[in-house]
Enzyme design. Structure first.
Site, PDB file in Angstrom:
ATOM      1  N   LYS A  22       0.840  -1.204   0.000  1.00  0.00           N
ATOM      2  CA  LYS A  22       0.000   0.000   0.000  1.00  0.00           C
ATOM      3  C   LYS A  22       0.873   1.252   0.000  1.00  0.00           C
ATOM      4  O   LYS A  22       0.637   2.185  -0.777  1.00  0.00           O
ATOM      5  CB  LYS A  22      -0.900   0.014   1.247  1.00  0.00           C
ATOM      6  CG  LYS A  22      -1.611   1.342   1.458  1.00  0.00           C
ATOM      7  CD  LYS A  22      -2.461   1.344   2.698  1.00  0.00           C
ATOM      8  CE  LYS A  22      -1.788   1.814   3.956  1.00  0.00           C
ATOM      9  NZ  LYS A  22      -1.579   3.264   4.045  1.00  0.00           N
ATOM     10  N   ASN A  23       1.878   1.271   0.866  1.00  0.00           N
ATOM     11  CA  ASN A  23       2.666   2.495   1.035  1.00  0.00           C
ATOM     12  C   ASN A  23       3.605   2.774  -0.141  1.00  0.00           C
ATOM     13  O   ASN A  23       4.211   3.840  -0.204  1.00  0.00           O
ATOM     14  CB  ASN A  23       3.463   2.447   2.343  1.00  0.00           C
ATOM     15  CG  ASN A  23       2.567   2.680   3.548  1.00  0.00           C
ATOM     16  OD1 ASN A  23       1.370   2.910   3.408  1.00  0.00           O
ATOM     17  ND2 ASN A  23       3.142   2.616   4.742  1.00  0.00           N
TER      18      ASN A  23
ATOM     19  N   CYS B 297      -5.070   8.225   9.707  1.00  0.00           N
ATOM     20  CA  CYS B 297      -5.198   7.579  11.014  1.00  0.00           C
ATOM     21  C   CYS B 297      -4.932   8.587  12.133  1.00  0.00           C
ATOM     22  O   CYS B 297      -4.019   9.404  12.032  1.00  0.00           O
ATOM     23  CB  CYS B 297      -4.179   6.444  11.156  1.00  0.00           C
ATOM     24  SG  CYS B 297      -4.632   4.939  10.314  1.00  0.00           S
TER      25      CYS B 297
ATOM     26  N   ARG C  73       0.745  14.709  13.288  1.00  0.00           N
ATOM     27  CA  ARG C  73       1.145  14.552  11.888  1.00  0.00           C
ATOM     28  C   ARG C  73       1.040  15.857  11.083  1.00  0.00           C
ATOM     29  O   ARG C  73       0.214  15.988  10.178  1.00  0.00           O
ATOM     30  CB  ARG C  73       0.324  13.446  11.228  1.00  0.00           C
ATOM     31  CG  ARG C  73       0.455  12.140  11.958  1.00  0.00           C
ATOM     32  CD  ARG C  73      -0.333  11.037  11.305  1.00  0.00           C
ATOM     33  NE  ARG C  73       0.436  10.309  10.307  1.00  0.00           N
ATOM     34  CZ  ARG C  73      -0.042   9.277   9.626  1.00  0.00           C
ATOM     35  NH1 ARG C  73      -1.258   8.883   9.798  1.00  0.00           N
ATOM     36  NH2 ARG C  73       0.711   8.646   8.764  1.00  0.00           N
TER      37      ARG C  73
ATOM     38  N   ASP D  45       4.753   0.723  11.952  1.00  0.00           N
ATOM     39  CA  ASP D  45       3.564   0.063  11.410  1.00  0.00           C
ATOM     40  C   ASP D  45       3.450  -1.407  11.825  1.00  0.00           C
ATOM     41  O   ASP D  45       2.463  -2.061  11.495  1.00  0.00           O
ATOM     42  CB  ASP D  45       3.555   0.162   9.874  1.00  0.00           C
ATOM     43  CG  ASP D  45       3.183   1.565   9.397  1.00  0.00           C
ATOM     44  OD1 ASP D  45       2.796   2.401  10.232  1.00  0.00           O
ATOM     45  OD2 ASP D  45       3.285   1.822   8.180  1.00  0.00           O
TER      46      ASP D  45
ATOM     47  N   ARG E 212      -8.741  -0.519   4.705  1.00  0.00           N
ATOM     48  CA  ARG E 212      -7.884   0.509   4.114  1.00  0.00           C
ATOM     49  C   ARG E 212      -6.538  -0.077   3.705  1.00  0.00           C
ATOM     50  O   ARG E 212      -5.921   0.402   2.755  1.00  0.00           O
ATOM     51  CB  ARG E 212      -7.637   1.636   5.130  1.00  0.00           C
ATOM     52  CG  ARG E 212      -8.836   2.526   5.373  1.00  0.00           C
ATOM     53  CD  ARG E 212      -8.447   3.732   6.200  1.00  0.00           C
ATOM     54  NE  ARG E 212      -7.191   4.269   5.717  1.00  0.00           N
ATOM     55  CZ  ARG E 212      -6.274   4.859   6.474  1.00  0.00           C
ATOM     56  NH1 ARG E 212      -6.481   5.015   7.751  1.00  0.00           N
ATOM     57  NH2 ARG E 212      -5.165   5.315   5.954  1.00  0.00           N
TER      58      ARG E 212
HETATM   59  C1  UD1 Z   1       4.338   7.023   6.386  1.00  0.00           C
HETATM   60  C2  UD1 Z   1       3.504   5.779   6.197  1.00  0.00           C
HETATM   61  C3  UD1 Z   1       2.978   5.275   7.533  1.00  0.00           C
HETATM   62  C4  UD1 Z   1       4.127   5.097   8.513  1.00  0.00           C
HETATM   63  C5  UD1 Z   1       5.005   6.348   8.587  1.00  0.00           C
HETATM   64  C6  UD1 Z   1       6.262   6.145   9.414  1.00  0.00           C
HETATM   65  C7  UD1 Z   1       2.538   5.907   3.989  1.00  0.00           C
HETATM   66  C8  UD1 Z   1       1.323   6.080   3.149  1.00  0.00           C
HETATM   67  N1  UD1 Z   1       2.403   6.056   5.308  1.00  0.00           N
HETATM   68  O1  UD1 Z   1       3.491   8.014   6.935  1.00  0.00           O
HETATM   69  O2  UD1 Z   1       2.308   4.028   7.310  1.00  0.00           O
HETATM   70  O3  UD1 Z   1       3.601   4.823   9.800  1.00  0.00           O
HETATM   71  O4  UD1 Z   1       5.419   6.742   7.271  1.00  0.00           O
HETATM   72  O5  UD1 Z   1       7.003   5.085   8.918  1.00  0.00           O
HETATM   73  O6  UD1 Z   1       3.609   5.607   3.489  1.00  0.00           O
HETATM   74  N2  UD1 Z   1       6.400  14.967  10.584  1.00  0.00           N
HETATM   75  C9  UD1 Z   1       6.430  16.313  10.927  1.00  0.00           C
HETATM   76  N3  UD1 Z   1       6.222  17.251   9.943  1.00  0.00           N
HETATM   77  C10 UD1 Z   1       5.990  16.900   8.652  1.00  0.00           C
HETATM   78  C11 UD1 Z   1       5.979  15.519   8.297  1.00  0.00           C
HETATM   79  C12 UD1 Z   1       6.180  14.583   9.294  1.00  0.00           C
HETATM   80  O7  UD1 Z   1       6.628  16.661  12.085  1.00  0.00           O
HETATM   81  O8  UD1 Z   1       5.806  17.791   7.809  1.00  0.00           O
HETATM   82  C13 UD1 Z   1       6.641  13.938  11.636  1.00  0.00           C
HETATM   83  C14 UD1 Z   1       5.401  13.083  11.917  1.00  0.00           C
HETATM   84  O9  UD1 Z   1       4.505  13.696  12.790  1.00  0.00           O
HETATM   85  C15 UD1 Z   1       6.045  11.843  12.515  1.00  0.00           C
HETATM   86  C16 UD1 Z   1       7.361  11.741  11.734  1.00  0.00           C
HETATM   87  O10 UD1 Z   1       7.606  13.026  11.171  1.00  0.00           O
HETATM   88  O11 UD1 Z   1       6.325  12.029  13.859  1.00  0.00           O
HETATM   89  C17 UD1 Z   1       7.378  10.706  10.649  1.00  0.00           C
HETATM   90  O12 UD1 Z   1       6.229  10.833   9.859  1.00  0.00           O
HETATM   91  P1  UD1 Z   1       6.238  10.489   8.299  1.00  0.00           P
HETATM   92  O13 UD1 Z   1       7.422   9.649   8.000  1.00  0.00           O
HETATM   93  O14 UD1 Z   1       6.065  11.757   7.541  1.00  0.00           O
HETATM   94  O15 UD1 Z   1       4.917   9.599   8.152  1.00  0.00           O
HETATM   95  P2  UD1 Z   1       3.936   9.542   6.928  1.00  0.00           P
HETATM   96  O16 UD1 Z   1       4.665   9.827   5.658  1.00  0.00           O
HETATM   97  O17 UD1 Z   1       2.713  10.318   7.240  1.00  0.00           O
END
Ligand code: UD1
Length: 429
Positions: free
Chosen positions: A22-23, A126, A131, A316, A408
């Site tokens: 999915k990711n 989620c 986030r 995850d 999902r």
């Molecule tokens: C992706 C994955 C999700 C997984 C996560 C971490 C997909 C579709 N989703 O989510 O399944 O749990 O990676 O491996 O691939 N952050 C900030 N500011 C930002 C962006 C991120 O502070 O602008 C923080 C987030 O709050 C979190 C950390 O960075 O604490 C990592 O998040 P991130 O790697 O961005 O997760 P996702 O891409 O949303």
């Protein structure tokens, strides 16, 4: 609303085909916005999140067509999809579409790079933490975009196109890495993305972008170099196997016992989880069909785990690993370092008789001899599957409600588990 009913205590025997990730599928589909030629993706999983993204992309003008199944192909085999964004008809991604899934926010990168503008609603997804999207905004600004937040929308403009730059992410964010890498493919000059996330799904997207004509090096490492090109072309790419689905079923076998081959799984992306599962008593071997997981006779050992960016233990799989530890011999600790609110499964696992106490970001789990089936509620995507895993090992009946969370991210979960002997069915209310 549908529920999943499980009668636990049956070891799993047989094989489970692993779906496309999915990711990886989500960013790969979004990459279709970067070109006016067809992007063909093989091994796309049938998931609610994938369907949702088709709607979002259609709104921007992407035509989607599904290629038919070949005779003799397993009904669980992934689908082949053609995505064609001949013209972008709308650069707005509205709230009612984006609020359902965080990854849909990532369209901001390709839209801005190709069209010089994008208006994308702040995301949903989620409820596992705040986030934010600050890294995306700062990164796109560094590429020359003008960005304002207006009434819940991120409004980005770069009328004369994006310009390559050196960007250092404050934290290795998966989504920001995907988005900035896609945006930089069409920028003028070179972009260096430092402290990039190293997840295998980023390497997969990088390979697809290269097939589309992008100039990228270092994808899958913490420094990515992207030399912008004027345009990208169509390509064909197969979505990598889902490492989280693989780890989830491996943990299910470790918990319920039995002997299952995870067909098409790639053990390469699961080094840390495999190490911990082995310590917990699972026997895992790599075969030419995928990965074979067994646990016969002996019990589950208590093992500590701490989540970390790749190649560390994935957040995850945290909930699923905790489910396994509820039946461990002794006390274990599970620490979450990525998301601040990812323990919603704790109170639901407790309903099955698990003994877990929370202190900040660490859960202490005292293993119990037997879990007992009970009604439980899915709270987010990965948490919900941890309840299924626990239910497979619990005595008696477990009913998991709110399973739209499961749909999902897990393709045909009941079929995959029941073909290994699990007593599991979907019941409609
Ligand atoms: C992706 C994955 C999700 C997984 C996560 C971490 C997909 C579709 N989703 O989510 O399944 O749990 O990676 O491996 O691939 N952050 C900030 N500011 C930002 C962006 C991120 O502070 O602008 C923080 C987030 O709050 C979190 C950390 O960075 O604490 C990592 O998040 P991130 O790697 O961005 O997760 P996702 O891409 O949303």
């Amino acid at each position: 609303m549908d529920r999943i009913r499980i009668t636990g205590g049956v070891p799993l025997e047989g094989s489970i085909p692993i779906s496309g990730a999915k990711n990886a599928a989500l960013p790969l589909m979004i990459a279709s916005l970067l070109t006016d030629e067809t992007l063909t993706l093989d091994n796309v999983p049938r998931l609610a999140d994938v369907q949702q993204l088709f709607h979002i992309l259609a709104n921007h003008g992407v035509d989607t067509s599904f290629q038919g199944k070949r005779t003799g192909q397993d009904q669980l085999a992934g689908q082949t999809v053609d995505l064609l964004a001949r013209a972008i008809v709308d650069t707005t991604a509205p709230y009612d579409l984006v609020s359902k899934m965080r990854a849909s926010f990532w369209v901001i990168g390709p839209l801005l790079a190709r069209m010089g503008e994008a208006r994308v609603s702040l995301p949903g997804g989620c409820a596992i933490g705040t986030r934010p999207v600050d890294f995306f905004i700062e990164g796109l600004r560094a590429l020359g975009a003008n960005i304002e937040i207006e009434a819940g929308y991120v409004v980005a403009q770069a009328r004369a196109g994006l310009i390559g730059n050196r960007i250092r992410l404050p934290k290795a964010s998966v989504g920001a890495t995907h988005t900035l890498m896609m945006a930089a493919t069409l920028a003028r000059g070179e972009t260096v993305l430092e402290n990039a996330a190293c997840e295998p799904e980023i390497a997969d997207l990088g390979e697809c972008l290269i097939a589309m004509g992008a100039k990228i090096e270092g994808h899958g490492t913490s420094t990515i170099f992207i030399e912008g090109v004027p345009r990208l072309r169509g390509a064909r790419h197969a979505v990598m196997p889902d490492r989280i689905e693989t780890g989830t079923y491996a943990l299910a076998v470790a918990m319920a016992g039995g002997d299952v081959t995870l067909e098409g799984a790639s053990a390469d992306h699961l080094e840390k989880p495999i190490e911990l599962m082995r310590q917990a008593g699972a026997d895992i071997t790599v075969t030419n069909r995928g990965m074979r997981v067994r646990r016969n006779g002996h019990g589950i050992y208590a093992v500590d785990a701490e989540t970390a960016p790749y190649p560390g233990f994935p957040t995850d799989l945290q909930a699923q690993f905790m489910a396994l530890m509820t039946a461990g011999k002794g006390t274990s600790h599970v620490t979450e370092t990525i998301f601040e609110n990812r323990f919603m499964h704790v109170q639901e696992l407790a309903r099955l008789g698990a003994k877990i106490s929370l202190n900040g970001q660490t859960a202490t789990i005292e293993g119990v001899k037997t879990l007992k089936g009970a009604p439980v509620m899915a709270t987010d995507l990965r948490a919900s599957v941890s309840l299924v895993i626990a239910g497979l090992a619990a005595e008696g009946e477990t009913e998991v409600s709110r399973i739209y969370h499961l749909d999902r991210g897990f393709e045909r979960l009941e079929q995959k588990l029941s073909r290994c002997g699990a007593q599991i069915e979907r019941v409609s209310a």
